[in-house]
Write a protein that holds these residues in place. Sequence first.
Motif, short mmCIF file in Angstrom:
data_model
loop_
_atom_site.label_atom_id
_atom_site.label_comp_id
_atom_site.label_asym_id
_atom_site.label_seq_id
_atom_site.Cartn_x
_atom_site.Cartn_y
_atom_site.Cartn_z
N THR A 231 16.31 35.04 9.25
CA THR A 231 17.19 35.16 8.10
C THR A 231 16.96 34.00 7.14
OG1 THR A 231 19.49 35.35 7.38
CG2 THR A 231 19.06 33.88 9.23
N ASP A 233 19.56 33.43 5.07
CA ASP A 233 20.97 33.19 4.78
C ASP A 233 21.33 31.79 5.28
OD1 ASP A 233 23.67 33.23 4.39
OD2 ASP A 233 24.10 34.69 5.98
N THR A 234 21.91 30.98 4.42
CA THR A 234 22.29 29.62 4.81
C THR A 234 23.73 29.53 5.29
OG1 THR A 234 22.87 29.13 2.50
CG2 THR A 234 20.63 28.57 3.23
N ASP A 236 27.10 31.01 7.82
CA ASP A 236 27.29 31.17 9.26
C ASP A 236 26.70 32.49 9.73
OD1 ASP A 236 28.63 28.76 9.43
OD2 ASP A 236 30.61 29.66 9.13
N HIS A 237 25.98 32.44 10.83
CA HIS A 237 25.42 33.64 11.43
C HIS A 237 25.02 33.33 12.86
CE1 HIS A 237 22.06 31.57 9.22
NE2 HIS A 237 21.57 31.58 10.45
N PRO A 238 24.87 34.34 13.69
CA PRO A 238 24.41 34.09 15.06
C PRO A 238 23.04 33.43 15.04
CG PRO A 238 25.25 36.33 14.83
CD PRO A 238 25.17 35.76 13.45
N GLU A 239 22.77 32.55 16.03
CA GLU A 239 21.50 31.85 16.03
C GLU A 239 20.33 32.81 16.21
OE1 GLU A 239 21.62 28.95 19.11
OE2 GLU A 239 21.40 30.41 20.74
N HIS A 241 19.76 35.31 14.52
CA HIS A 241 19.28 35.69 13.19
C HIS A 241 18.18 34.74 12.71
CE1 HIS A 241 22.94 38.32 11.87
NE2 HIS A 241 22.57 38.55 13.12
N GLU A 242 18.04 33.59 13.39
CA GLU A 242 16.98 32.64 13.06
C GLU A 242 15.66 32.98 13.74
OE1 GLU A 242 17.35 30.10 11.00
OE2 GLU A 242 19.52 30.16 10.72
N ARG A 279 21.43 40.86 19.55
CA ARG A 279 22.02 40.12 18.43
C ARG A 279 21.02 39.80 17.33
NH1 ARG A 279 25.03 37.55 22.78
NH2 ARG A 279 23.44 35.90 22.92
N ARG A 281 19.06 40.31 14.00
CA ARG A 281 19.81 40.74 12.81
C ARG A 281 19.61 42.20 12.42
NH1 ARG A 281 17.20 40.23 7.61
NH2 ARG A 281 15.04 39.50 7.77
N GLN A 475 20.61 47.30 8.45
CA GLN A 475 21.55 47.77 9.48
C GLN A 475 21.28 49.23 9.84
OE1 GLN A 475 23.79 45.38 10.94
NE2 GLN A 475 22.19 44.32 9.78
#
Length: 502
Positions: A231, A233-234, A236-239, A241-242, A279, A281, A475
Amino acid sequence: MRGKTAVVLGGSVAGLCAAGVLARHFDEVIVLERDRLPPDAQHRRGVPQSKHPHFLLNSGRRAIGEIFPGFEEALIAAGGMRLMPSMDAAYCENDGWAPRKSGSMTMVYSSRVLIERVLRDKVRELPAVEIREGVTVTGLRSSGGGTARGRVEGVEYRTGDESGYLAAELVVDALGRGSSVVGWLSAAGWPAPLEKTLDAKVTYTSRWYDLPPADRRPESWWWKHLVITPTQDTGDHPEEHEFLSNFFPIEGDRAIVCMGSWGVRMPREADAFEAAVDRVRAPTFGQAARACTPTSEVHLTRATGNRWRRFDLLDRPPLGLVCVGDSICAFNPFYAQGMSSAARSALILAEMLPGRDVLDPPFFREFLARQKKSLDVPWMLAMARDQAYDFATGSEVVAPWRRRLAARLSWPIFNAITAASREDAHVERTFAQVFNLDLSLKEMATDPRFWFGIVRYKVRQRLGRTVVPGGFDDQQDPPGTDFTGYTRAGRSPSAGTDLVDA
């Protein structure tokens, strides 16, 4: 080099490619391999990374094909798949699923163990080559260490409880990241080469799966390969997503599910792995894994730092020795450069050996210079990404302002390139050539036509005049529509198209 002996240390991809080249020029080529080699495509202790996905980039694919004619056909006959990633893979990028369309690049997908098995089969067809298994290399013999005429003259080894020695006109170090050759050379009088290093703390974890039977796969599975990029996205998101995540197809109706990250702790137990898969993304990734049957434990790798041993900078490099593969330059495995770089080094030997009766100092200096030029291409790519991380360590860490600049620009530039590639054939081809090590990052960066294509696309995007849609909802399942030749008016390519190649 008739009547001469060459010894290759290590029987993995780098060593096998070197042996294939040397067999044309030496009467005897002996490959010393610590493992007992399996007769089929099976894992072995000496290649732990074989449990993860391996891309054979097009430059490496061609190099191996030159060394072993018929290699690609043999790999496909053994189960490998020749695919066009832009048509057969679904890519989840920053703004969602990328459009599916024809591109200039094809790739052959298979497991690392199948690639090695096919290479071993090819090497065993060469009468000059002998592969000795269960042999541990214990040292080198040399003379004049560190002097202008200093030369490696042979190899010491052990088989079981017995020790032995092989004299050689040429020794090839293909022992990988853990090679002891630098230490042996230092003990004999040579200075240690400068090492360039950069470790961006990459960890990746994989598990093997059987695909469901073809008639039981979901209708939405037009794809064979799934790629989920980290991701941007900076918030909050689940790790998870990294993670850079791959559902990677291999022979035998199987896939390797692999997740990796820069600086994030990765799961190594089955339950944690399955939970992390769910989990990621894009839900399609977890759903695909859940539809398959796991057939292995979870495999985790942390030894992923970039390291380049700069023998080319030595005033008096050792004669009688060349290093190939990870023993000379090891890359972050995420960038899929290792096998191809090793094959390219072997191809340099293939270009230089014809007509040589003596391997003199100019030969080794020229080899190191040409190898350095070849390794510059993948090294620059690896540095461009890994230098952006604050937690990276090593000699190639850059100043904070450069890290911030790299971190700020790398994703926007990547996004602009991938978006423009949808509509500009030159941008698409150029980026594919860089990915496949056929073109350097510097050559791409100094190509005015490449940047013109990106600027033109951005202008069209701002004016609402882009043609190929993108950014499909991540999604949902990736759309299977083929957008090749797509135009705003819906005309076929034969009737005219807005896709440009000017």
